[in-house]
Design a protein around this motif. Structure first.
Motif, mmCIF file in Angstrom:
data_model
loop_
_atom_site.group_PDB
_atom_site.id
_atom_site.type_symbol
_atom_site.label_atom_id
_atom_site.label_comp_id
_atom_site.label_asym_id
_atom_site.label_seq_id
_atom_site.Cartn_x
_atom_site.Cartn_y
_atom_site.Cartn_z
ATOM 1 N N SER A 48 39.189 -17.930 -51.212
ATOM 2 C CA SER A 48 40.557 -18.304 -50.844
ATOM 3 C C SER A 48 41.322 -16.995 -51.173
ATOM 4 O O SER A 48 40.969 -16.298 -51.760
ATOM 5 C CB SER A 48 40.684 -19.682 -51.422
ATOM 6 O OG SER A 48 41.113 -20.294 -52.797
ATOM 7 N N THR A 60 39.501 -20.428 -46.265
ATOM 8 C CA THR A 60 38.059 -19.267 -46.687
ATOM 9 C C THR A 60 38.235 -18.350 -46.597
ATOM 10 O O THR A 60 37.928 -18.476 -45.112
ATOM 11 C CB THR A 60 36.476 -20.113 -46.810
ATOM 12 O OG1 THR A 60 35.914 -21.398 -47.637
ATOM 13 C CG2 THR A 60 35.156 -19.210 -47.604
ATOM 14 N N LYS A 104 30.238 -17.710 -54.273
ATOM 15 C CA LYS A 104 30.516 -18.504 -53.305
ATOM 16 C C LYS A 104 31.305 -18.568 -52.404
ATOM 17 O O LYS A 104 31.239 -18.902 -51.403
ATOM 18 C CB LYS A 104 30.397 -19.738 -54.805
ATOM 19 C CG LYS A 104 28.989 -20.230 -55.512
ATOM 20 C CD LYS A 104 29.438 -21.392 -56.232
ATOM 21 C CE LYS A 104 29.237 -22.775 -55.243
ATOM 22 N NZ LYS A 104 29.278 -24.272 -56.361
ATOM 23 N N HIS A 105 32.547 -18.775 -52.272
ATOM 24 C CA HIS A 105 33.168 -18.257 -51.652
ATOM 25 C C HIS A 105 34.624 -17.780 -52.396
ATOM 26 O O HIS A 105 34.969 -17.530 -53.846
ATOM 27 C CB HIS A 105 34.130 -20.001 -51.741
ATOM 28 C CG HIS A 105 34.457 -20.401 -51.876
ATOM 29 N ND1 HIS A 105 33.712 -21.116 -53.307
ATOM 30 C CD2 HIS A 105 36.228 -20.625 -53.272
ATOM 31 C CE1 HIS A 105 34.657 -22.322 -53.657
ATOM 32 N NE2 HIS A 105 35.852 -21.595 -53.998
ATOM 33 N N SER A 144 27.855 -10.402 -47.669
ATOM 34 C CA SER A 144 28.090 -11.247 -49.031
ATOM 35 C C SER A 144 28.776 -10.461 -49.786
ATOM 36 O O SER A 144 28.814 -8.626 -50.251
ATOM 37 C CB SER A 144 27.351 -12.167 -49.611
ATOM 38 O OG SER A 144 27.971 -12.981 -50.876
#
Length: 383
Positions: free
Chosen positions: A116, A24, A113-114, A86
């Motif tokens: 990568s 993450t 949400k996330h 965020s």
């Protein structure tokens, strides 16, 4: 049909990717800048185009359109903003007449949400990087209380233009005032560059013509300062849409994404002719001259035989259409822009006598800038 499109576009999939090896990343735009670019794909029985800007000013911005049977079905404006440590994705929809689907103050919001290395997942929209030129977007189509997962495959427009005459353009913290005075500090520090390449006509003497220019940029526009020494200024054709190239004029060539290629009767690039009276003309998609005065603001001040042109140039990407309203793009550091500058010089002839440009053009036919964006040089925006 409209209700179905609203449902399918505004209700989007939160894709589930359970790759435990994905690390993450911080919720920063820098970590998703691979989304930037011009992407093409297919959806809803038509073709789609989605153009994402580089991160700047704490946001990324995109325009989207769906084309069915050669006509636009709808548009979207999207932004990804840094907010409260965020990211949030927000969008609004517009019909092909640019009438909004949402209410005036309403946006469709998708919190992050996330992130990568190759994925960014919002609560409603998910992006997956396949390669530097391929991306998947996963969408949830909800109909009759059922949800179907749909994958849209996008490919980035290839840029095959060779970078040449690379020019570093400095950033202006405060936009120059377009008054022909050029007394801002940024103009004093910017470098003069020559206009000295004969593209058309016979050789000229320094008494007849000398030219040089400077460039700076802000998030909203590219700024040009051109100093032109011309012993005779001619504006014989008063109708700005008739033989505008045969009067004295400054011509600015702009290729927003530096992609090169043909732009003769399309807006892959622009060739703005700025007349002595300030009118701005280029060829339209209808193969005729059209005024683009809203794209270029200029002020010319002439003393004796020397004119100082101060110019503000708004940039538009290649989704520009003469038939709709268009928003100029935001500029950001490290962006490449195709660029050339030229001057049409006519002392008192039926046709222009010289055409002098800012970049060397190979081959016998050097008057190709209005057709071929591959001859343009390259600007690199520096912070």
């Amino acid at each position: 049909m409209k209700k179905f499109l609203i449902t399918t576009v505004t209700v989007l999939l939160c894709a589930i990717w359970g790759n435990a090896q994905d690390i993450t990343l911080e919720p920063k735009l820098e970590n998703i800048k691979w989304i930037a670019g011009t992407w093409h794909g297919e959806a809803f029985g038509g073709v789609t185009e989605e153009i994402w800007s580089e991160p700047s000013g704490g946001s990324m911005m995109a325009s989207f359109k769906l084309i069915n049977d050669g006509k636009v079905s709808f548009y979207e404006i999207e932004v990804i903003r840094e907010i409260e440590n965020s990211l949030v994705l927000q969008l609004k929809h517009f019909g092909n007449d640019l009438k909004g689907w949402e209410t005036k103050d309403e946006t469709v919001d998708f919190p992050l949400k996330h992130i990568s290395k190759n994925k960014v997942v919002f609560e409603g929209m998910a992006f997956e990087r396949v390669s530097d030129s391929e991306m998947n977007v996963y969408v949830d189509i909800k109909k009759d209380n059922k949800v179907e997962t749909v994958k849209f495959n996008y490919h980035k427009k290839a840029n095959t233009k060779t970078i040449k005459q690379l020019i570093n353009v400095p950033y202006a913290k405060k936009a120059p005032v377009i008054d022909g005075a050029s007394n801002e500090a940024i103009w004093r520090t910017a470098e003069w560059l020559p206009i000295d390449q004969l593209w058309l006509g016979n050789s000229y003497s320094p008494d007849d013509f000398e030219g040089r220019y400077k460039l700076v940029w802000t998030e909203n526009a590219l700024y040009l300062l051109a100093e032109i020494k011309d012993d005779v200024l001619l504006d014989r054709t008063k109708d700005p849409l008739k033989t505008w190239w045969d009067d004295d004029c400054l011509e600015i060539f702009i290729d927003e994404d530096n992609s090169g290629g043909n732009h003769q009767y399309n807006h892959n690039a622009f060739a703005y002719h700025i007349a002595l009276d300030g009118n701005v003309v280029d060829m339209s998609t209808k193969k005729e001259g059209k005024l683009y005065n809203s794209h270029v603001l200029s002020k010319r001040v002439t003393v004796n035989d020397t004119s100082l042109w101060e110019v503000k140039i708004s940039l538009f990407d290649d989704s520009y259409s003469d038939e709709t309203n268009n928003l100029p793009i935001k500029l950001s550091a490290h962006k490449n822009i195709g660029f050339a500058l030229a001057y049409c010089d006519n002392d008192n002839s039926q046709h222009r006598e010289n055409f002098i440009g800012s970049i060397e053009v190979e081959g016998d036919d050097k008057n190709r800038g209005w057709i071929d964006a591959n001859i343009f040089g390259t600007l690199l925006l520096k912070q």
